[in-house]
Design an enzyme around this catalytic site. Structure first.
Site, PDB file in Angstrom:
ATOM      1  N   HIS A 137      -9.439   0.699   5.273  1.00  0.00           N
ATOM      2  CA  HIS A 137      -8.145   0.919   5.922  1.00  0.00           C
ATOM      3  C   HIS A 137      -8.343   1.865   7.112  1.00  0.00           C
ATOM      4  O   HIS A 137      -9.175   2.780   7.054  1.00  0.00           O
ATOM      5  CB  HIS A 137      -7.155   1.523   4.914  1.00  0.00           C
ATOM      6  CG  HIS A 137      -5.750   1.564   5.423  1.00  0.00           C
ATOM      7  ND1 HIS A 137      -5.316   2.539   6.291  1.00  0.00           N
ATOM      8  CD2 HIS A 137      -4.699   0.733   5.220  1.00  0.00           C
ATOM      9  CE1 HIS A 137      -4.048   2.299   6.593  1.00  0.00           C
ATOM     10  NE2 HIS A 137      -3.648   1.213   5.955  1.00  0.00           N
ATOM     11  N   SER A 159       3.726  -2.285  10.500  1.00  0.00           N
ATOM     12  CA  SER A 159       5.184  -2.302  10.666  1.00  0.00           C
ATOM     13  C   SER A 159       5.784  -3.672  10.357  1.00  0.00           C
ATOM     14  O   SER A 159       6.711  -4.116  11.041  1.00  0.00           O
ATOM     15  CB  SER A 159       5.575  -1.820  12.069  1.00  0.00           C
ATOM     16  OG  SER A 159       5.146  -0.483  12.255  1.00  0.00           O
ATOM     17  N   GLU A 201      -4.978  -5.342  10.881  1.00  0.00           N
ATOM     18  CA  GLU A 201      -3.991  -4.287  11.061  1.00  0.00           C
ATOM     19  C   GLU A 201      -4.251  -3.549  12.372  1.00  0.00           C
ATOM     20  O   GLU A 201      -5.082  -2.626  12.412  1.00  0.00           O
ATOM     21  CB  GLU A 201      -4.079  -3.286   9.909  1.00  0.00           C
ATOM     22  CG  GLU A 201      -3.856  -3.890   8.551  1.00  0.00           C
ATOM     23  CD  GLU A 201      -3.346  -2.855   7.556  1.00  0.00           C
ATOM     24  OE1 GLU A 201      -2.239  -3.030   7.053  1.00  0.00           O
ATOM     25  OE2 GLU A 201      -4.053  -1.855   7.331  1.00  0.00           O
ATOM     26  N   GLU A 214      -6.747   4.320   8.107  1.00  0.00           N
ATOM     27  CA  GLU A 214      -6.590   5.750   7.787  1.00  0.00           C
ATOM     28  C   GLU A 214      -7.854   6.299   7.135  1.00  0.00           C
ATOM     29  O   GLU A 214      -8.206   7.462   7.328  1.00  0.00           O
ATOM     30  CB  GLU A 214      -5.350   5.958   6.891  1.00  0.00           C
ATOM     31  CG  GLU A 214      -4.066   5.804   7.698  1.00  0.00           C
ATOM     32  CD  GLU A 214      -2.843   5.389   6.896  1.00  0.00           C
ATOM     33  OE1 GLU A 214      -2.867   5.479   5.659  1.00  0.00           O
ATOM     34  OE2 GLU A 214      -1.871   4.942   7.532  1.00  0.00           O
ATOM     35  N   GLY A 220       2.647   2.086  10.859  1.00  0.00           N
ATOM     36  CA  GLY A 220       3.572   3.209  10.694  1.00  0.00           C
ATOM     37  C   GLY A 220       4.268   3.631  11.974  1.00  0.00           C
ATOM     38  O   GLY A 220       4.885   4.689  12.035  1.00  0.00           O
ATOM     39  N   LYS A 269       0.092   4.206  -0.257  1.00  0.00           N
ATOM     40  CA  LYS A 269      -0.594   5.394   0.304  1.00  0.00           C
ATOM     41  C   LYS A 269      -0.383   6.577  -0.643  1.00  0.00           C
ATOM     42  O   LYS A 269      -0.351   6.387  -1.858  1.00  0.00           O
ATOM     43  CB  LYS A 269      -0.118   5.670   1.725  1.00  0.00           C
ATOM     44  CG  LYS A 269      -0.146   4.406   2.598  1.00  0.00           C
ATOM     45  CD  LYS A 269       0.028   4.657   4.035  1.00  0.00           C
ATOM     46  CE  LYS A 269       0.035   3.336   4.791  1.00  0.00           C
ATOM     47  NZ  LYS A 269       0.077   3.501   6.221  1.00  0.00           N
ATOM     48  N   ASN A 310       0.871  -1.181   0.000  1.00  0.00           N
ATOM     49  CA  ASN A 310       0.000   0.000   0.000  1.00  0.00           C
ATOM     50  C   ASN A 310       0.908   1.230   0.000  1.00  0.00           C
ATOM     51  O   ASN A 310       1.490   1.567   1.024  1.00  0.00           O
ATOM     52  CB  ASN A 310      -0.886  -0.036   1.255  1.00  0.00           C
ATOM     53  CG  ASN A 310      -1.706   1.229   1.417  1.00  0.00           C
ATOM     54  OD1 ASN A 310      -1.784   2.069   0.514  1.00  0.00           O
ATOM     55  ND2 ASN A 310      -2.332   1.378   2.586  1.00  0.00           N
TER      56      ASN A 310
END
Ligand code: PEP
Length: 255
Positions: free
Chosen positions: A98, A216, A170, A100, A176, A11, A9
């Site tokens: 996701h 991560s 996730e 985010e 991240g 992003k 991904n």
């Protein structure tokens, strides 16, 4: 049959020339990976999709995915791109829900459900994301949260359509941040996810669904994560921006 999958991904990263260079490096190995049963998916920024489909697939065996879509087919939805448009272009995978999207763009469980339905209705595979925040884990609610997200997201999907679903667990606190779930935490949650899928769709269907870990995931922890019984690969953010790292992760499956 569960597939071994590594999905990158990107992003909102990489300029077009940087993306092209990265894919050239990846494509040197994708055929070997495919022969060993590993599916490599790259999800670039949406604007690169048409170019990615025409160029990258000539380069090797990289599947092009989308990071997001809208669930309506067409209409007055300024700035959006529909699942139908992506499918008609030749996109085969689309990430849905996701964290985010949920936290920065206010996507509710209901929106995630509509998007999941739209993606599978268009014949693509939905990579449905779920995962708890740090606060939810500290309060011991991680399983409850993940089960709710899955029940909501998959509420409109038939048993037959489950062949077009990949789950990505996730944990939000690992995305991240450089903090990875331990293998014990990942395996426990992945096994739990499979029991939720079994309740919803039956044990046989649940056994066949690939469940990816994301958060991560790096070359130095991928092998132990992928060795867990219920971890079928990874959804990779930061490390998918570096060809050596992403390839090292894709080569981390033991068999
Ligand atoms: C992600 O955003 O899906 C992700 C897993 O990111 P990272 O690998 O950078 O934690």
């Amino acid at each position: 049959m569960r597939k071994k999958i590594v999905a990158g991904n990107w992003k909102m990263n990489l300029q077009p020339a940087e993306g092209a260079a990265l894919v050239r490096e990846l494509s040197a190995e994708t055929q070997t990976l495919q022969q060993s049963g590993v599916t490599m998916i790259v999800c670039p920024p949406l604007i690169y999709t048409a170019w990615a489909l025409s160029d990258w697939q000539r380069e090797g065996s990289i599947e092009v995915g989308a990071q997001n879509c809208y669930y309506e087919t067409s209409g007055a939805y300024t700035g959006e791109v529909s699942a139908a448009m992506l499918a008609n272009l030749g996109v085969t995978y689309c990430i849905v829900g996701h964290s985010e999207r949920r936290s920065l763009f206010g996507e509710s469980d209901e929106v995630v459900r509509c998007k999941t339905e739209a993606v599978v209705a268009q014949g693509m595979t939905a990579i449905v994301c779920c995962g708890e925040t740090l606060e939810e884990r500290e309060e011991g609610q991680e399983k409850e949260v993940v089960a709710r997200q899955l029940r909501e997201a998959l509420g409109g999907v038939s048993n037959e359509q489950m062949k077009q679903i990949v789950i990505a667990y996730e944990p939000v606190w690992a995305i991240g941040t450089g903090k990875t779930a331990s293998t014990a935490q990942a395996q426990e949650m992945h096994a739990f996810i499979r029991t939720v899928l079994a309740e919803l769709f039956g044990g046989e269907t649940a056994q066949d669904i690939s469940i990816l870990y994301g958060g991560s995931c790096k070359p130095d922890n991928a092998a132990e994560l992928f060795a867990c019984e219920d971890v079928d690969g990874g959804l990779i953010g930061g490390a998918s921006l570096n060809a050596n790292d992403f390839l090292a992760i894709a080569n981390s499956f033991q068999n």
